[in-house]
Design an enzyme around this catalytic site. Structure first.
Site, PDB file in Angstrom:
ATOM      1  CD  GLU A   1      43.160-101.651 -22.870  1.00 42.79           C
ATOM      2  OE1 GLU A   1      43.941-101.790 -21.635  1.00 42.79           O
ATOM      3  OE2 GLU A   1      43.909-101.750 -23.695  1.00 42.79           O
TER       4      GLU A   1
ATOM      5  CG  ASP B   1      42.148-100.945 -18.934  1.00 42.00           C
ATOM      6  OD1 ASP B   1      41.405-101.639 -19.783  1.00 42.00           O
ATOM      7  OD2 ASP B   1      43.175-100.556 -19.088  1.00 42.00           O
TER       8      ASP B   1
ATOM      9  CD  GLU C   1      45.434-103.326 -15.737  1.00 44.42           C
ATOM     10  OE1 GLU C   1      45.963-103.874 -16.746  1.00 44.42           O
ATOM     11  OE2 GLU C   1      45.977-102.294 -15.362  1.00 44.42           O
TER      12      GLU C   1
ATOM     13  NE  ARG D   1      43.764 -88.983 -20.030  1.00 45.34           N
ATOM     14  CZ  ARG D   1      44.490 -88.846 -21.233  1.00 45.34           C
ATOM     15  NH1 ARG D   1      44.611 -90.077 -21.914  1.00 45.34           N
ATOM     16  NH2 ARG D   1      44.463 -87.646 -21.832  1.00 45.34           N
TER      17      ARG D   1
END
Length: 330
Positions: free
Chosen positions: A107, A109, A111, A137
């Site tokens: 993944e 990301d 956000e 992380r």
């Protein structure tokens, strides 16, 4: 048959990839690159076919997903976030293969975390490789603009050895693959997703402030889609050659000295959290972390409990200083 976007991927855009800009890259319509994921009519494609509204209300959130899987490339969208009271609202623009690799997914990301009225949106970046969700992380930042006032470009550059996150073509985070990471660096084909959903349980002050549906619907607006990578066969899960040149497997990347100055300036002014300096979470920073003493000291001043290893004093409430909202010099 896999829909292979942008066949001149490497021949036409080496300079674009080096600079991390989506300028001169073809803008896809929604139907060319994406498909409905969830949300029924909470996902609305505008008449131009190139803009999408994702809504969150009491009934559901919404989201879309790329039609193809990709192994490396440059991925971007312009996004305008909801305004006013947005606590608990989470807007995500990310890559994942969790639907294929349930126990060892990768993944990458972006956000966006909403806030109470009068407080700023925060942006969070993260990555997982091979299901390494036990090692967070995350990094979190303020921004030098209000992301609810206008569209801004958010981009991910992912190669075999590097991940770079960009905001309006300014690199805000660089992750280099290291031997210490092992399989924790994303390495399997991923789809690109965009979603809006209710993160009341954690997104704002650990769940203290929740989504207030009095202000619904919350609408995140997306446009200027760029899917510029190597598509893969979803069955074979093998990368298709972008052209007949074996060098096509190596995407030239890097951050120029000017971009690095901008990135350092951004991080100095706007970074609010980095897992590498979280003393309450990790006694010893994860092996890939490169500790910057000035960065460590600034974060320790910002939050001496998290970044200094101090404990809360009984009867006293720890106060975080407000984020720096001054304009970034870019």
């Amino acid at each position: 048959m896999v829909n292979f976007h942008l066949g001149l991927f490497f021949l036409s855009s080496v300079l674009v990839l080096v600079s991390g800009s989506s300028r001169n890259l073809p803008i896809l319509s929604f139907d060319e690159g994406y498909s409905y994921l969830f949300g029924d009519d909470n996902l609305m494609v505008l008449k131009d076919g190139k803009s999408v509204h994702l809504s969150l209300n009491e009934r559901t959130g919404s989201g879309f997903v790329s039609q193809d899987l990709y192994l490396h490339g440059f991925f971007s969208a312009s996004i305008k976030l909801p305004a006013d009271y947005t606590a608990g609202v989470v807007v995500a623009f990310y890559m994942s293969n969790g639907d294929i690799f349930e126990k060892n997914h990768d993944e990458i990301d972006f956000e966006f975390l909403g806030n109470i009225r009068g407080k700023d949106w925060r942006i969070q970046t993260n990555m997982y490789g091979n299901g390494s969700t036990s090692i967070g992380r995350e990094e979190r930042y303020g921004l030098w603009f209000d992301p609810s006032e206008d569209f801004h470009e958010y981009s991910i550059l992912w190669t075999h050895n590097q991940i770079i996150f960009y905001v309006d073509n300014v690199p805000v985070r660089e992750i280099k693959r290291t031997e210490a990471m092992g399989g924790d660096f994303p390495s399997k084909p991923m789809s690109l997703y965009a979603t809006i959903w209710d993160g009341s349980d954690w997104a704002t002050n650990g769940g203290r402030y929740r989504v207030n549906y009095k202000y619904a619907p919350y609408i995140a607006k997306f446009s200027e889609f760029v899917l510029h990578g190597c598509a893969v066969d979803p069955i074979e899960q093998q990368s298709l050659k972008c052209d007949n040149d074996p060098k096509s497997y190596s995407i030239p990347t890097g951050i120029t000295s000017e971009q690095r100055r901008k990135m350092e300036n951004f991080r100095k002014k706007h970074m609010q959290y980095s897992y590498c300096y979280d003393r309450t979470r990790y006694r010893v920073p994860p092996a890939e972390c490169v500790i910057d003493s000035k960065e460590a000291e600034r974060l320790r001043t910002f939050d001496p409990v998290t970044f200094g290893g101090l404990r809360h004093r009984r009867g006293k409430r720890h106060h975080r200083s407000s984020s720096n909202k001054s304009a970034i010099s870019i």
